[in-house]
Scaffold this motif. Structure first.
Motif, PDB file in Angstrom:
ATOM      1  N   GLY A 124      -4.657  35.978  28.679  1.00  0.00           N
ATOM      2  CA  GLY A 124      -4.335  37.012  29.652  1.00  0.00           C
ATOM      3  C   GLY A 124      -5.340  38.146  29.646  1.00  0.00           C
ATOM      4  N   LEU A 125      -5.724  38.619  28.447  1.00  0.00           N
ATOM      5  CA  LEU A 125      -6.680  39.714  28.350  1.00  0.00           C
ATOM      6  C   LEU A 125      -8.051  39.293  28.876  1.00  0.00           C
ATOM      7  N   ASN A 126      -8.508  38.116  28.469  1.00  0.00           N
ATOM      8  CA  ASN A 126      -9.817  37.645  28.921  1.00  0.00           C
ATOM      9  C   ASN A 126      -9.872  37.513  30.440  1.00  0.00           C
ATOM     10  N   THR A 127      -8.815  36.977  31.026  1.00  0.00           N
ATOM     11  CA  THR A 127      -8.770  36.829  32.479  1.00  0.00           C
ATOM     12  C   THR A 127      -8.770  38.188  33.165  1.00  0.00           C
ATOM     13  N   ALA A 128      -8.054  39.148  32.567  1.00  0.00           N
ATOM     14  CA  ALA A 128      -8.017  40.494  33.139  1.00  0.00           C
ATOM     15  C   ALA A 128      -9.395  41.147  33.092  1.00  0.00           C
ATOM     16  N   ILE A 129     -10.132  40.972  31.990  1.00  0.00           N
ATOM     17  CA  ILE A 129     -11.484  41.545  31.878  1.00  0.00           C
ATOM     18  C   ILE A 129     -12.402  40.932  32.929  1.00  0.00           C
ATOM     19  N   LEU A 130     -12.306  39.613  33.131  1.00  0.00           N
ATOM     20  CA  LEU A 130     -13.132  38.961  34.141  1.00  0.00           C
ATOM     21  C   LEU A 130     -12.789  39.467  35.541  1.00  0.00           C
ATOM     22  N   ALA A 131     -11.501  39.668  35.801  1.00  0.00           N
ATOM     23  CA  ALA A 131     -11.080  40.161  37.117  1.00  0.00           C
ATOM     24  C   ALA A 131     -11.578  41.591  37.345  1.00  0.00           C
ATOM     25  N   ILE A 132     -11.464  42.429  36.320  1.00  0.00           N
ATOM     26  CA  ILE A 132     -11.968  43.808  36.430  1.00  0.00           C
ATOM     27  C   ILE A 132     -13.477  43.791  36.664  1.00  0.00           C
ATOM     28  N   GLY A 133     -14.170  42.942  35.924  1.00  0.00           N
ATOM     29  CA  GLY A 133     -15.617  42.836  36.094  1.00  0.00           C
ATOM     30  C   GLY A 133     -16.006  42.385  37.488  1.00  0.00           C
ATOM     31  N   ALA A 134     -15.221  41.482  38.078  1.00  0.00           N
ATOM     32  CA  ALA A 134     -15.501  41.005  39.432  1.00  0.00           C
ATOM     33  C   ALA A 134     -15.405  42.145  40.435  1.00  0.00           C
ATOM     34  N   VAL A 135     -14.415  43.024  40.259  1.00  0.00           N
ATOM     35  CA  VAL A 135     -14.264  44.171  41.159  1.00  0.00           C
ATOM     36  C   VAL A 135     -15.411  45.162  40.950  1.00  0.00           C
ATOM     37  N   PHE A 139     -19.504  47.197  43.167  1.00  0.00           N
ATOM     38  CA  PHE A 139     -19.713  48.634  43.329  1.00  0.00           C
ATOM     39  C   PHE A 139     -20.734  49.211  42.363  1.00  0.00           C
ATOM     40  N   MET A 140     -21.003  48.523  41.268  1.00  0.00           N
ATOM     41  CA  MET A 140     -22.040  48.978  40.345  1.00  0.00           C
ATOM     42  C   MET A 140     -23.078  47.894  40.099  1.00  0.00           C
ATOM     43  N   GLY A 141     -23.013  46.826  40.889  1.00  0.00           N
ATOM     44  CA  GLY A 141     -23.975  45.745  40.767  1.00  0.00           C
ATOM     45  C   GLY A 141     -23.572  44.729  39.716  1.00  0.00           C
ATOM     46  N   THR A 142     -23.978  43.485  39.932  1.00  0.00           N
ATOM     47  CA  THR A 142     -23.642  42.436  38.964  1.00  0.00           C
ATOM     48  C   THR A 142     -24.280  42.716  37.613  1.00  0.00           C
ATOM     49  N   THR A 143     -25.484  43.288  37.611  1.00  0.00           N
ATOM     50  CA  THR A 143     -26.139  43.600  36.334  1.00  0.00           C
ATOM     51  C   THR A 143     -25.398  44.702  35.604  1.00  0.00           C
ATOM     52  N   GLY A 144     -25.036  45.769  36.311  1.00  0.00           N
ATOM     53  CA  GLY A 144     -24.327  46.875  35.672  1.00  0.00           C
ATOM     54  C   GLY A 144     -22.994  46.447  35.094  1.00  0.00           C
ATOM     55  N   ALA A 145     -22.200  45.719  35.881  1.00  0.00           N
ATOM     56  CA  ALA A 145     -20.895  45.258  35.399  1.00  0.00           C
ATOM     57  C   ALA A 145     -21.050  44.297  34.226  1.00  0.00           C
ATOM     58  N   SER A 146     -22.052  43.422  34.297  1.00  0.00           N
ATOM     59  CA  SER A 146     -22.263  42.453  33.219  1.00  0.00           C
ATOM     60  C   SER A 146     -22.632  43.147  31.913  1.00  0.00           C
ATOM     61  N   PHE A 170     -17.793  34.145  32.563  1.00  0.00           N
ATOM     62  CA  PHE A 170     -18.207  35.526  32.797  1.00  0.00           C
ATOM     63  C   PHE A 170     -19.437  35.545  33.709  1.00  0.00           C
ATOM     64  N   ILE A 171     -20.402  34.647  33.449  1.00  0.00           N
ATOM     65  CA  ILE A 171     -21.590  34.560  34.301  1.00  0.00           C
ATOM     66  C   ILE A 171     -21.196  34.149  35.717  1.00  0.00           C
ATOM     67  N   PHE A 172     -20.319  33.139  35.826  1.00  0.00           N
ATOM     68  CA  PHE A 172     -19.865  32.698  37.148  1.00  0.00           C
ATOM     69  C   PHE A 172     -19.263  33.856  37.943  1.00  0.00           C
ATOM     70  N   ILE A 173     -18.359  34.593  37.291  1.00  0.00           N
ATOM     71  CA  ILE A 173     -17.503  35.546  38.000  1.00  0.00           C
ATOM     72  C   ILE A 173     -18.122  36.933  38.105  1.00  0.00           C
ATOM     73  N   VAL A 174     -18.493  37.508  36.960  1.00  0.00           N
ATOM     74  CA  VAL A 174     -18.962  38.900  36.949  1.00  0.00           C
ATOM     75  C   VAL A 174     -20.433  38.997  37.335  1.00  0.00           C
ATOM     76  N   SER A 175     -21.257  38.091  36.799  1.00  0.00           N
ATOM     77  CA  SER A 175     -22.700  38.185  37.029  1.00  0.00           C
ATOM     78  C   SER A 175     -23.124  37.664  38.394  1.00  0.00           C
ATOM     79  N   ASN A 176     -22.210  37.030  39.139  1.00  0.00           N
ATOM     80  CA  ASN A 176     -22.585  36.461  40.429  1.00  0.00           C
ATOM     81  C   ASN A 176     -21.536  36.693  41.512  1.00  0.00           C
ATOM     82  N   ALA A 177     -20.463  35.906  41.508  1.00  0.00           N
ATOM     83  CA  ALA A 177     -19.529  35.900  42.641  1.00  0.00           C
ATOM     84  C   ALA A 177     -18.926  37.272  42.917  1.00  0.00           C
ATOM     85  N   GLY A 178     -18.714  38.072  41.869  1.00  0.00           N
ATOM     86  CA  GLY A 178     -18.099  39.379  42.067  1.00  0.00           C
ATOM     87  C   GLY A 178     -18.937  40.357  42.864  1.00  0.00           C
TER      88      GLY A 178
END
Length: 470
Positions: A124-135, A139-146, A170-178
């Motif tokens: 649950g926590l890991n999924t929540a972190i990935l979801a927050i990172g996607a958002v 707004f702060m760029g994939t690099t910044g969020a990553s 994390f790479i799939f979601i935060v570093s790209n699709a988000g």
């Protein structure tokens, strides 16, 4: 002025016009063999860590430089020193230096923020972190969020046996699709914004595709993480990170500096100035210069104001940044002829790709635009790839935002989403990999990672094609 100075001035005056003329390389005159050095550096990144890991670890910078020279020296012989010089100047001033300055600023500022307290890496926590990172990524760029979230995510899971899947998703979601919802999220969308695409257009038109992809990826990740989490001996008896501090942030001043980074990037896109410096055929505008100076000041400020204890807690070091800087220097140089050949359109060696995106009646084919842009963005710089197909589709932002909106959605989605297909598809991919390996995570090889993306992402992209682009 001495006679020697006069001679050097005369030489410079003779060369500068030639450099200016050579800055715009005609890709229609190039053989596809000029792409061999670029293919060579990609294969080196893919194979050498497997075949010669110790050599690669100590000499990857030299390998990158060797492939760059393998392109530049023959190019200088065939087309002249002026053309080679113009190519180097353009790649460095217009692309690599701004790119590496921005990455360094984000890496430094995010490395100065320590999320205090021991989060426990449950599904649950890991999924929540990935979801927050996607958002955050939009707004702060994939690099910044990553860079902000990868360290605390790895630390939260440092008592688990299986962590690789966490970093890969994390790479799939935060570093790209988000990063697909605003021009701040990913460089291709920012280039579209500079070309006239409205700031809110991407959010309105790409939201369904983004929600579909992120929703399925988060669901798949939760299911996989739950399976690993409930396996026997998954959780180590001794947690390497003790529960001795309450949750919070150290180095909070870096949040202000992070906002400055976002503001500087946005300023350079919104501010139009007639002040332009022509350096050997490459035009460098005043907004870009001030942005880069500002980013350097932010980087130095972060290093000065961040307590040493925060860097120590984050295990901050320059190793990952050095790896990205050296490898991408070679990539940005060897990619010069490849991008030129793509820009040549139907007159260049890649004419078959350009023709494939058009229906027999002359109308654009969104499905083919999605895959052509995406596949090339998986291995080339996704920003110029976006521009190539943006111009292939007509290049008129008003038409692309209205009549040809499905085509622009396909180009945008392909460039952002499919950057996750390989480690070099988007800059934060390689940075996240380097940070994870620095923390002891045994990340997949180049082809091993592509096995993950091929098994998970490619089927999702096929479904998306059927749902959204056919």
């Amino acid at each position: 002025m001495t006679s020697r100075s006069i001679r050097w001035a005369a030489v410079a005056a003779a060369f500068l016009p030639a450099l200016a003329q050579a800055a715009d390389l005609d890709g229609s005159q190039l053989s596809i063999l000029w792409g061999v050095p670029f293919a060579g550096i990609l294969l080196s990144i893919a194979l050498m860590p497997l075949l010669a890991p110790m050599f690669w670890h100590h000499h990857f910078g030299k390998v990158s430089a060797a492939w760059a020279l393998a392109f530049l020296l023959p190019f200088a012989v065939f087309f002249g020193p002026a053309a080679a010089g113009a190519g180097i100047v353009h790649a460095m001033l217009a692309e690599y230096i701004p790119f590496i300055i921005l990455l360094t600023a984000l890496y430094t500022v995010s490395g100065g923020i320590y999320i205090r307290g021991n989060l426990h890496g449950s599904p649950g926590l890991n999924t929540a972190i990935l979801a927050i990172g996607a958002v955050l990524a939009s707004f702060m760029g994939t690099t910044g969020a990553s860079m902000l979230l990868i360290r605390p995510l790895i630390r939260a899971n440092d008592n688990r046996k299986h962590v690789v899947h966490v970093v890969v998703f994390f790479i799939f979601i935060v570093s790209n699709a988000g990063g697909s919802l605003t021009p701040l999220g990913d460089p291709p969308l920012f280039l579209g914004f500079l070309k006239g695409v409205e700031f809110s257009w991407t959010f309105i038109h790409i939201l369904p595709e983004t929600a579909f992809l992120l929703g399925l990826l988060l669901a798949l990740f939760y299911a996989m993480d739950w399976w690993f989490y409930h396996r026997k001996e998954e959780i180590q008896p001794q947690d390497p990170t003790p529960d001795d501090r309450k949750f919070g942030f150290d180095g909070g001043v870096n949040f202000v500096l992070l906002a400055c980074v976002v503001g500087l990037v946005l300023m350079s896109g919104l501010w139009k100035s007639d002040v332009v410096f022509n350096i050997a055929g490459t035009e460098v505008g005043l907004p870009g210069i001030l942005r880069d100076i500002g980013l350097i000041i932010v980087t130095v400020a972060s290093l000065q104001v961040t307590p040493g204890s925060v860097h120590a807690d984050n295990q901050f070091n320059w190793g990952p940044m050095q790896e990205v800087a050296k490898l991408f220097a070679g990539i940005f140089l060897t990619i010069i002829p490849v991008i030129a050949m793509l820009k040549a359109g139907v007159d260049g060696p890649f004419s078959a790709i350009v023709r494939a995106v058009t229906n027999p009646d002359g109308t654009p084919n969104p499905a083919m635009y999605f895959w052509a842009t995406g596949v090339l963005s998986s291995f080339l710089d996704n920003a110029p790839t976006y521009l190539v197909f943006f111009n292939t589709a007509g290049g008129d932002p008003q038409v692309l935002m209205t009549t040809l909106a499905p085509t622009l959605v396909a180009i945008s989605a392909g460039a952002v989403f499919m950057g996750a297909n390989s480690y070099i598809g988007n800059a934060p991919n390689l940075m996240v990999k380097a940070i994870a390996e620095d923390r002891g995570v045994k990340m997949p090889s180049f082809f091993g990672y592509m096995a993950w993306s091929g098994a998970i992402l490619v089927p999702l992209f096929a479904i998306m094609t059927w749902l959204f682009f056919v």
